[in-house]
Write a protein that holds these residues in place. Structure first.
Motif, PDB file in Angstrom:
ATOM      1  N   ARG A   7       0.847  -1.124  -0.158  1.00 48.69           N
ATOM      2  CA  ARG A   7      -0.278   0.112   0.067  1.00 48.69           C
ATOM      3  C   ARG A   7       0.937   1.269  -0.153  1.00 48.69           C
ATOM      4  O   ARG A   7       0.598   2.200  -0.778  1.00 48.69           O
ATOM      5  N   ARG A   8       2.022   1.238   0.805  1.00 51.26           N
ATOM      6  CA  ARG A   8       2.831   2.359   0.901  1.00 51.26           C
ATOM      7  C   ARG A   8       3.319   2.687  -0.605  1.00 51.26           C
ATOM      8  O   ARG A   8       3.604   3.688  -1.108  1.00 51.26           O
ATOM      9  N   LEU A   9       3.887   1.681  -1.457  1.00 54.41           N
ATOM     10  CA  LEU A   9       4.607   1.739  -2.384  1.00 54.41           C
ATOM     11  C   LEU A   9       3.582   2.117  -3.710  1.00 54.41           C
ATOM     12  O   LEU A   9       3.590   3.191  -4.498  1.00 54.41           O
ATOM     13  N   LEU A  10       2.079   1.355  -3.587  1.00 58.25           N
ATOM     14  CA  LEU A  10       1.200   1.928  -4.561  1.00 58.25           C
ATOM     15  C   LEU A  10       0.696   3.457  -4.386  1.00 58.25           C
ATOM     16  O   LEU A  10       0.032   3.911  -5.239  1.00 58.25           O
ATOM     17  N   GLY A  11       0.821   3.718  -3.137  1.00 58.18           N
ATOM     18  CA  GLY A  11       0.258   5.000  -2.619  1.00 58.18           C
ATOM     19  C   GLY A  11       1.094   6.208  -3.510  1.00 58.18           C
ATOM     20  O   GLY A  11       0.539   7.138  -3.777  1.00 58.18           O
ATOM     21  N   VAL A  12       2.435   5.867  -3.756  1.00 61.47           N
ATOM     22  CA  VAL A  12       3.033   6.815  -4.341  1.00 61.47           C
ATOM     23  C   VAL A  12       2.695   6.917  -5.894  1.00 61.47           C
ATOM     24  O   VAL A  12       2.908   8.168  -6.488  1.00 61.47           O
ATOM     25  N   LEU A  13       2.025   6.168  -6.328  1.00 65.43           N
ATOM     26  CA  LEU A  13       1.232   6.085  -7.446  1.00 65.43           C
ATOM     27  C   LEU A  13      -0.066   6.983  -7.911  1.00 65.43           C
ATOM     28  O   LEU A  13      -0.489   7.347  -8.882  1.00 65.43           O
ATOM     29  N   ARG A  14      -0.453   7.328  -6.598  1.00 69.60           N
ATOM     30  CA  ARG A  14      -1.810   8.036  -6.795  1.00 69.60           C
ATOM     31  C   ARG A  14      -1.416   9.374  -6.671  1.00 69.60           C
ATOM     32  O   ARG A  14      -1.017  10.160  -5.660  1.00 69.60           O
ATOM     33  N   GLU A  15      -1.808  10.153  -7.820  1.00 73.14           N
ATOM     34  CA  GLU A  15      -1.406  11.625  -7.830  1.00 73.14           C
ATOM     35  C   GLU A  15      -2.462  12.505  -7.008  1.00 73.14           C
ATOM     36  O   GLU A  15      -1.882  13.536  -6.724  1.00 73.14           O
ATOM     37  N   ASP A  16      -3.509  11.894  -6.886  1.00 68.32           N
ATOM     38  CA  ASP A  16      -4.413  13.030  -6.154  1.00 68.32           C
ATOM     39  C   ASP A  16      -4.603  12.485  -4.622  1.00 68.32           C
ATOM     40  O   ASP A  16      -5.542  13.138  -4.157  1.00 68.32           O
ATOM     41  N   ASP A  17      -3.900  11.493  -4.246  1.00 66.63           N
ATOM     42  CA  ASP A  17      -3.911  11.154  -2.812  1.00 66.63           C
ATOM     43  C   ASP A  17      -3.267  12.149  -1.947  1.00 66.63           C
ATOM     44  O   ASP A  17      -1.972  12.195  -2.132  1.00 66.63           O
ATOM     45  N   ASP A  18      -3.705  13.006  -1.166  1.00 69.59           N
ATOM     46  CA  ASP A  18      -3.215  13.898  -0.068  1.00 69.59           C
ATOM     47  C   ASP A  18      -3.326  13.387   1.108  1.00 69.59           C
ATOM     48  O   ASP A  18      -3.862  14.534   2.067  1.00 69.59           O
ATOM     49  N   ALA A  19      -3.445  12.219   1.404  1.00 74.33           N
ATOM     50  CA  ALA A  19      -4.028  11.636   2.858  1.00 74.33           C
ATOM     51  C   ALA A  19      -2.920  11.975   3.886  1.00 74.33           C
ATOM     52  O   ALA A  19      -3.155  11.684   4.978  1.00 74.33           O
ATOM     53  N   GLY A  20      -1.710  12.318   3.381  1.00 70.37           N
ATOM     54  CA  GLY A  20      -0.538  12.434   4.540  1.00 70.37           C
ATOM     55  C   GLY A  20       0.683  11.545   4.039  1.00 70.37           C
ATOM     56  O   GLY A  20       0.710  10.863   3.365  1.00 70.37           O
ATOM     57  N   ALA A  21       1.580  11.636   5.163  1.00 70.42           N
ATOM     58  CA  ALA A  21       2.458  10.743   4.754  1.00 70.42           C
ATOM     59  C   ALA A  21       2.469   9.197   5.044  1.00 70.42           C
ATOM     60  O   ALA A  21       1.659   8.989   5.869  1.00 70.42           O
ATOM     61  N   TYR A  22       3.017   8.415   4.146  1.00 72.35           N
ATOM     62  CA  TYR A  22       2.897   7.040   4.421  1.00 72.35           C
ATOM     63  C   TYR A  22       4.010   6.568   5.361  1.00 72.35           C
ATOM     64  O   TYR A  22       4.767   7.398   5.966  1.00 72.35           O
ATOM     65  N   ALA A  23       3.849   5.179   5.506  1.00 70.23           N
ATOM     66  CA  ALA A  23       4.786   4.628   6.651  1.00 70.23           C
ATOM     67  C   ALA A  23       6.188   4.726   6.191  1.00 70.23           C
ATOM     68  O   ALA A  23       6.404   4.801   4.976  1.00 70.23           O
ATOM     69  N   PRO A  24       6.934   5.026   7.075  1.00 67.86           N
ATOM     70  CA  PRO A  24       8.442   5.277   6.643  1.00 67.86           C
ATOM     71  C   PRO A  24       9.166   3.983   6.136  1.00 67.86           C
ATOM     72  O   PRO A  24       8.671   2.900   6.492  1.00 67.86           O
ATOM     73  N   GLN A  25       9.923   4.244   5.153  1.00 65.03           N
ATOM     74  CA  GLN A  25      10.824   3.058   4.745  1.00 65.03           C
ATOM     75  C   GLN A  25      11.549   2.443   5.662  1.00 65.03           C
ATOM     76  O   GLN A  25      12.221   3.091   6.677  1.00 65.03           O
ATOM     77  N   PRO A  26      11.866   1.168   5.683  1.00 59.34           N
ATOM     78  CA  PRO A  26      12.668   0.388   6.607  1.00 59.34           C
ATOM     79  C   PRO A  26      14.077   0.897   6.449  1.00 59.34           C
ATOM     80  O   PRO A  26      14.607   1.240   5.246  1.00 59.34           O
ATOM     81  N   GLY A  27      14.728   0.650   7.344  1.00 61.30           N
ATOM     82  CA  GLY A  27      16.193   1.039   7.718  1.00 61.30           C
ATOM     83  C   GLY A  27      17.129   0.215   8.371  1.00 61.30           C
ATOM     84  O   GLY A  27      16.456  -1.031   8.697  1.00 61.30           O
ATOM     85  N   VAL A  28      18.329   0.488   8.824  1.00 58.88           N
ATOM     86  CA  VAL A  28      19.189  -0.544   9.501  1.00 58.88           C
ATOM     87  C   VAL A  28      18.513  -0.868  11.126  1.00 58.88           C
ATOM     88  O   VAL A  28      18.704  -1.967  11.416  1.00 58.88           O
ATOM     89  N   ALA A  29      17.654   0.335  11.588  1.00 59.84           N
ATOM     90  CA  ALA A  29      17.090  -0.205  12.783  1.00 59.84           C
ATOM     91  C   ALA A  29      16.066  -1.322  12.671  1.00 59.84           C
ATOM     92  O   ALA A  29      15.732  -1.968  13.800  1.00 59.84           O
ATOM     93  N   GLU A  30      15.648  -1.646  11.329  1.00 62.14           N
ATOM     94  CA  GLU A  30      14.367  -2.637  11.160  1.00 62.14           C
ATOM     95  C   GLU A  30      15.141  -3.998  10.896  1.00 62.14           C
ATOM     96  O   GLU A  30      14.378  -5.134  10.881  1.00 62.14           O
TER      97      GLU A  30
END
Length: 387
Positions: free
Chosen positions: A240-263
């Motif tokens: 959902r986070r990745l596909l949300g990038v493709l939604r041009e009119d979606d202004d629902a706010g920030a998506y979940a942060p991408q994973p990093g070394v902490a995860e």
């Protein structure tokens, strides 16, 4: 309204040229009415019409019109007809040829008119006295009209170059946008591959374990089903986070942060829960890595463990080691599974995706079977921005 009228007039060049020639008709009227210049009405009308009528097509056939006017003027001189107001048409033809064609054509047209000035001055100076002042005045007028035409030709060329440059920049911008879109699609494809390949591999392993244990160990089967549920929810969230990038009119706010070394701890725990023993080692002090570099480290470890799950075989174990150095993060993931003996369907993109991710930051990835069995993935991600 004005813009429409201007566009309409631009398509009616003969009409505009006729309008611009109208003042010469006005200046010629006194000659029609008074019979001046020692000519009959018919003679005056023939010469005037012969000089002015071609101006209607002045910008449609510039060189032809100029040649016709020059020829009529030559016949006029041969017939010993004095210069008329309509002879100003020669200057209009000179301007049009100079402004619309190359410098050679402009010079040729100016020489033709200057020749006419010499001929008329020589012919009529005998009747009207010294013609030097008339010749100088005509030469100055010819030079002025020629310079004006040359200026307009240079200006038009400059405007055309600006238009071509604007069109070229627009094409380059469109090409850059397409390249950026292609790069974004490639990045999303890598992300989807990493998310789907890893989590589906975990789900498949857990499902196989659950189907085996459901008749002998119900508790372990329940644990496997719970792991499947957790992994599936995590995969859904990532997609959902990745596909949300493709939604041009979606202004629902920030998506979940991408994973990093902490995860990475959670990732290793998830893989352990799927039944793969994993040893996780960290050496050195973690530097302040950008989010992109952290995501690259995470995805490389994730892909390497996914390959172990898919191809390592039974009773395989893996080791993940992160070595934080002053200039780079070195990653090593190895296992004691089947290594090169594992079947390859030729459709995987994991190793290619790891290399592409590392190359973005000037890093490298090496993946090869280990001596004595197993498989090994080694990667180096520089931490400096200039690398």
């Amino acid at each position: 309204m004005v813009g429409r009228m201007w566009e309409w007039l631009r398509g009616k060049t003969p009409l505009v040229d006729a309008f611009l020639a109208a003042p010469l008709v006005f200046f010629s009227l006194p000659g029609f009415l008074s019979g001046a210049y020692g000519m009959s009405f018919v003679q005056y009308a023939v010469v005037t019409v012969g000089l002015l009528l071609p101006l209607v097509l002045r910008r449609t056939f510039p060189r032809t019109v100029f040649a016709v006017i020059a020829l009529v003027s030559c016949v006029q001189w041969l017939a010993d007809v004095v210069p008329l107001p309509a002879n100003i048409a020669l200057f209009m033809g000179l301007y049009t040829v100079t402004a619309g064609f190359t410098l050679r054509w402009g010079i040729a047209a100016a020489l033709v008119v200057e020749t006419g000035a010499v001929m008329s001055t020589y012919s009529y100076s005998r009747e009207f006295g010294d013609g030097r002042s008339s010749f100088v005045m005509l030469t100055v007028m010819i030079a002025g009209v020629w310079l004006l035409g040359l200026h307009m030709r240079t200006r038009r060329a400059y405007l055309r170059s600006l238009e071509e440059r604007a069109e070229r920049l627009e094409r380059e911008r469109d090409a850059e946008v397409k390249m950026a879109m292609a790069a974004e699609r490639a990045g999303i494809a890598r992300e989807l591959h990493d998310v789907v390949a890893h989590n589906v591999s975990v789900i498949v392993v857990q499902a196989d374990g659950a189907s085996y244990a459901i008749e002998h160990d119900v508790d372990r089967a329940k644990q496997a089903l719970e792991a499947i549920s957790t992994t599936g929810r995590y995969a859904l969230g990532e997609m959902r986070r990745l596909l949300g990038v493709l939604r041009e009119d979606d202004d629902a706010g920030a998506y979940a942060p991408q994973p990093g070394v902490a995860e990475l701890d959670d990732l290793v725990g998830q893989v352990r829960a799927s039944g793969l023993p994993v040893t996780f080692e960290v050496a050195g002090t973690p530097p302040d890595l950008s989010q992109g570099r952290q995501l690259t480290v995470f995805r490389i470890v994730q892909e390497a463990l996914t390959n172990t799950l898919k191809h390592g075989g039974p009773r395989v174990s893996a080791t993940v080691r992160l070595d934080y150095r002053w200039d780079a993060v070195e990653i090593k993931v190895d296992d004691d599974g089947r290594g090169a003996a594992a079947a390859d369907d030729g459709r995987g993109h994991g190793l290619m995706g790891m290399r592409e991710r590392a190359a973005v930051y000037g890093g490298t990835v090496r993946a090869a079977p280990r001596a004595g069995g197993g498989f090994e993935v080694q990667a180096r991600i520089p931490t400096g921005e200039n690398e």
